[in-house]
Enzyme design. Structure first.
Site, PDB file in Angstrom:
ATOM      1  CG  HIS A 123       0.605   5.078  -6.093  1.00  0.00           C
ATOM      2  ND1 HIS A 123       1.633   4.195  -6.319  1.00  0.00           N
ATOM      3  CD2 HIS A 123       1.178   6.316  -6.087  1.00  0.00           C
ATOM      4  CE1 HIS A 123       2.767   4.856  -6.430  1.00  0.00           C
ATOM      5  NE2 HIS A 123       2.518   6.147  -6.299  1.00  0.00           N
ATOM      6  CG  ASP A 200      -1.743   2.844  -0.640  1.00  0.00           C
ATOM      7  OD1 ASP A 200      -1.125   3.502   0.228  1.00  0.00           O
ATOM      8  OD2 ASP A 200      -1.512   2.956  -1.862  1.00  0.00           O
ATOM      9  CD  GLN A 203      -0.505  10.611  -0.703  1.00  0.00           C
ATOM     10  OE1 GLN A 203      -0.428  11.579   0.056  1.00  0.00           O
ATOM     11  NE2 GLN A 203       0.388  10.405  -1.657  1.00  0.00           N
ATOM     12  CE  LYS A 226       3.880   8.633  -0.666  1.00  0.00           C
ATOM     13  NZ  LYS A 226       4.196   9.473  -1.816  1.00  0.00           N
ATOM     14  CB  CYS A 364       2.140   6.678  -9.516  1.00  0.00           C
ATOM     15  SG  CYS A 364       3.852   7.154  -9.585  1.00  0.00           S
TER      16      CYS A 364
HETATM   17  N1  PLP Z   1       0.294   4.588  -2.509  1.00  0.00           N
HETATM   18  C1  PLP Z   1      -0.045   5.877  -2.586  1.00  0.00           C
HETATM   19  C2  PLP Z   1      -1.482   6.265  -2.415  1.00  0.00           C
HETATM   20  C3  PLP Z   1       0.942   6.840  -2.819  1.00  0.00           C
HETATM   21  O1  PLP Z   1       0.598   8.122  -2.921  1.00  0.00           O
HETATM   22  C4  PLP Z   1       2.284   6.412  -2.976  1.00  0.00           C
HETATM   23  C5  PLP Z   1       3.344   7.407  -3.282  1.00  0.00           C
HETATM   24  O2  PLP Z   1       3.130   8.421  -3.855  1.00  0.00           O
HETATM   25  C6  PLP Z   1       2.584   5.066  -2.866  1.00  0.00           C
HETATM   26  C7  PLP Z   1       1.560   4.180  -2.639  1.00  0.00           C
HETATM   27  C8  PLP Z   1       3.979   4.560  -3.015  1.00  0.00           C
HETATM   28  O3  PLP Z   1       4.778   4.965  -1.963  1.00  0.00           O
HETATM   29  P1  PLP Z   1       6.344   4.682  -1.958  1.00  0.00           P
HETATM   30  O4  PLP Z   1       6.861   5.229  -3.256  1.00  0.00           O
HETATM   31  O5  PLP Z   1       6.862   5.424  -0.779  1.00  0.00           O
HETATM   32  O6  PLP Z   1       6.512   3.216  -1.859  1.00  0.00           O
END
Ligand code: PLP
Length: 410
Positions: A123, A200, A203, A226, A364
């Site tokens: 992401h 990260d 998910q 999430k 993203c």
């Molecule tokens: N990392 C992953 C794998 C994600 O799916 C997301 C959000 O969709 C993020 C990071 C970013 O999360 P946030 O927008 O809550 O900071």
């Protein structure tokens, strides 16, 4: 197996049709964000309606109460991921957590000799902060090859590590392809080479048991929204000795022990060092309620249910003419697909007209398109409250799409 019908009763979003909804909503965008159960709304309300005060600042009962509640939340969240309380930093979400590591650790300690390894499936929040570290330090960013399906294996991690590698930053579950990677094994390999692992968990943490001590991961981040919590609140976990070495991303009130006119500053110990300014206190109340709610359902139960529903979904989706599924062999409740000849956004817009919410575009993960060789895809993602009826309505609408989308049977 958990009962999604029973659990849906906890959610106002399922109880009432809102003015925006012409149809009963079929919500298949849970990788983007999740609905909030009543207990989360009540916890936020409790702060806003009855317990408003600032934390770490006041000498009266309302403040003491908020201080205790915030620290109790930290305790609940540390239990949720198997961390120590003083290793839980409240942030605004995964993006901020990874930025904190990038600027506070990598920006401080890496040099132009060093290298950070990521993958093409990450992401933006786990790519762009590392690009910034490259700008600041001159370090190299390299990509660990994925296998033909898009999965990251520990073997390719080991092969990709060089003598210059200092950090490996990977998602435990990728947000487009939905593979669960073996973080424990990757940490073992990385640590053998003196490399830190930044995970990260955006998910993964909401959907499966994650224990940071068992994984031996160095940093892990996730977002409240999430995991049924409020937006604008999230967590950075870091091993305490690493948090101690790191610089704060933001300075201000609440994170310093003293400072003087000569610019001498003494920071508080972690986690306070990273929590400058007034905190998102209602978010913290809500996140505590959310992790306790999800914990009560049990993330093993959630994972089992999602695996079962995913299988059903794949079987049903295969019935749709001209469908392309990009991650049939993946693990998580995220299915990425297209219908031949139909632009992803047109398909998502058509499904919206049927009351079905999915995501379309690049999700993203903009460098993944060079792996998928697609400009845009559609993504349907489930959570514990998704039902078979949701999947049936979704697949039914996909099957009928030919009546509306000219290119459908092209
Ligand atoms: N990392 C992953 C794998 C994600 O799916 C997301 C959000 O969709 C993020 C990071 C970013 O999360 P946030 O927008 O809550 O900071």
């Amino acid at each position: 197996m958990l009962d999604p019908y029973k659990l849906r009763k906890d959610f106002q979003m399922f109880r009432n049709k809102t003015q925006m909804q012409e149809h009963d909503l079929v919500f298949l965008d849970n990788a983007s964000t999740t609905f909030k159960p009543d207990c989360v709304v009540e916890a936020v309300d409790q702060y806003l309606l009855n317990e408003t005060s600032n934390t770490h600042r006041g000498d009266y009962d309302l403040c003491y109460n908020a201080d205790v509640k915030v620290e109790n939340a930290r305790k609940s969240i540390s239990k949720f991921i198997g961390a120590n309380e003083n290793e839980i930093v409240f942030t605004s979400g995964t993006s901020m957590s990874i930025n904190l590591i990038a600027y506070g650790y990598a920006g401080k300690y890496l040099t132009s000799e060093d290298e950070i390894l990521i993958t093409q499936a990450e992401h933006a929040s786990n790519v762009l902060p590392w690009f910034k570290v490259h700008e600041i330090t001159g370090c190299k960013i390299d990509y660990i090859p994925l296998d033909k399906d898009g999965r990251l294996s520990p073997v390719s991690v080991e092969k990709a590590i060089t003598k210059n590698t200092k950090i490996i930053a990977v998602a435990q579950v990728t947000n487009v392809l939905g593979f669960v990677i073996d973080v424990k094994e990757i940490c073992k390999i990385a640590h053998k080479h003196g490399v830190l692992v930044v995970c990260d968990g955006a998910q993964s943490v909401p959907h499966m048991n994650v224990n940071v001590k068992d994984l031996d991961v160095d940093f892990l981040s996730f977002s409240g929204h999430k995991v049924c919590g409020p937006t604008g609140i999230g967590v950075l976990y870091g091993k305490y000795e690493l948090l101690e070495k790191m610089d704060p991303l933001m300075s201000g009130g609440g994170m310093n022990a003293k400072f003087d006119m000569c610019g001498d500053v003494k920071y508080l110990n972690p986690p306070s060092k990273f929590e400058a300014g007034t905190m998102n206190i209602e978010g913290i109340y809500g996140l505590k309620a959310a992790v306790e709610y999800v914990d009560k359902i049990g993330r093993n139960n959630i994972a089992e249910y999602e695996t079962h529903l995913r299988k059903y979904m794949i079987k049903k989706m295969r019935e749709v003419p001209n469908i392309i599924i990009y991650n049939e062999n993946a693990d998580a409740g995220i299915i990425t697909f297209n219908v031949k000849g139909v632009f992803a956004q047109d398909l998502a817009t058509y499904l919206n007209s049927k009351g079905i919410a999915i995501r379309s575009g690049q999700h993203c993960a903009k460098i993944l398109i060079t792996f998928l060789h697609e400009v845009a895809t559609c993504r349907a993602s489930i959570y514990f409250y998704t039902t078979k009826e949701d999947i049936d309505a979704f697949v039914d609408a996909l099957k009928k799409g030919g009546d509306y989308l000219d290119a459908y049977f092209a």
